[in-house]
Design an enzyme around this catalytic site. Structure first.
Site, PDB file in Angstrom:
ATOM      1  CE  LYS A 158      37.177  41.954  43.439  1.00 23.68           C
ATOM      2  NZ  LYS A 158      37.828  40.875  44.218  1.00 23.68           N
ATOM      3  CE  LYS A 259      35.848  35.108  48.440  1.00 23.29           C
ATOM      4  NZ  LYS A 259      36.551  34.996  47.163  1.00 23.29           N
TER       5      LYS A 259
HETATM    6 MG    MG Z   1      39.041  36.424  44.541  1.00 25.87          MG
END
Ligand code: MG
Length: 360
Positions: A158, A259
């Protein structure tokens, strides 16, 4: 076969690091039938700040959907989705746990694990992507190393912020210390504006690295994509099949992160997975969040995706201190879909507790 009742179990999922503000709301949906077969599915939008979705929203949406599901045949997921769409347009994350529970029932009736119903099991265990928090370049490499020690060889690092020089340093440091056979995806989680994205990507033009969801909107990501030679993965902006078609038409990305909760369940996620297979788009397939039951649904879809097209899933349950079920659990940086009929996720009823809502 008919659905006789739908029950909702509320779960609060504390972060394993016990940060006070990081508990997640999840709803475990139980679908009972007149054949005595029960299906299970979990919905968890990973808090209220990540997507236009929130845990209590699933419960509220289920108040609308639950009564409409009674008497329906759960073995027909497309029809179940039509019933849900007519009862409540959009709100895909509300429908996802119901859809998953119906696939669980279909698998139990067929005597097959869900991954076989979704196309058939491919290969062995599926790689899991680690989640490497933002930090200094040195801190991030330490985290990568800790995951390596657990067996991980795919990492989601990240990065992102206003300090583009720091992001360049992070990418360079992790890239030069990348191990053989390792994949590191630099996940922005929408945090760059196009100017920042292009500035960083230009400064690491010499490196073979991939960036996920650099900017907030699809249009911003597309502008960045047209200014860079780096592979791009899209995640949060791909909410439905139509987004995927548009992405492919624009060739906005080579990789997509599907997702299941975000797109509305296994039925819709499978349609998107199949399109990606036909279009040559690689995939990460995972849940938005949740416990073992959520991970198990994702395990079935990615397990039924050919190895050349799947990059990794994510063991979200590993970040939580509540174990809701026995099912697909990560070990040594990989997991596998259970080979028992249905979802193969056995709920731990003491953890689930009494239902907070029953529709019958
Ligand atoms: Mg992502």
């Amino acid at each position: 076969m008919k659905i006789t009742d739908v029950q909702a179990h509320y779960l609060r999922l504390p972060d394993i690091q016990a940060r006070t503000d990081s508990s997640q709301d999840a709803l475990i949906v139980q679908v009972d039938t007149d054949a005595g077969i029960t299906g299970w599915g979990e919905g968890c939008p990973w808090g209220s700040t990540y997507l236009p979705a929130f845990g209590r929203g699933i419960r509220a949406g289920l108040d609308e959907l639950g009564p409409q599901l009674i008497g329906q045949d759960p073995r027909m997921p497309d029809r179940i989705n039509l019933v849900m769409d007519e009862a409540l347009p959009s709100h895909p994350y509300v429908k996802s746990p119901v859809d998953i529970a119906c696939w669980d029932i279909l698998g139990q009736v067929a005597g097959l694990p869900v991954c076989d119903l979704l196309g058939g099991r491919h290969g062995g265990a599926v790689p899991l992507a680690s989640s490497v928090s933002t930090g200094t370049p040195g801190e991030m490499l330490e985290t990568v190393q800790a995951f390596r020690d657990q067996g991980y060889f795919v990492h989601s690092a990240k990065i992102g912020g206003r300090d583009t020089a720091l992001d360049v340093a992070r990418v360079r440091h992790l890239k030069v210390n990348e191990a053989d056979g390792e994949t590191i995806i630099y996940d922005l989680n929408r945090s760059w504006q196009p100017a920042e994205a292009i500035a960083v990507m230009n400064q690491v033009r010499d490196l073979d690295v991939c960036f996920e969801q650099p900017c907030e909107s699809y249009e911003e990501c597309l502008a960045v994509r047209r200014s860079t030679g780096h592979p791009i993965s899209l995640d949060e902006t791909i909410k439905a099949f139509s987004d995927l078609v548009r992405m492919h038409h624009d060739w906005a990305a080579e990789i997509v992160n599907i997702k299941i909760g975000r797109v509305g369940g296994l039925t819709r996620a499978r349609q998107m997975r199949d399109f990606c297979l036909s279009a040559g788009i690689k995939m990460l397939i995972m849940e938005t969040g949740g416990s073992v039951m959520a991970d198990t649904a994702a395990a079935h879809l990615i397990q039924s995706t050919p190895e050349r097209s799947r990059i990794a899933s994510w063991d979200c349950a590993a970040m939580l201190s509540v174990v809701s079920a026995e099912g697909a659990v990560g070990r040594d940086g990989v997991f596998s879909a259970p080979d028992t009929p249905g979802l193969g996720a056995t709920p731990i009823m003491d953890v689930l507790g009494d239902p907070v809502a029953v529709y019958e």
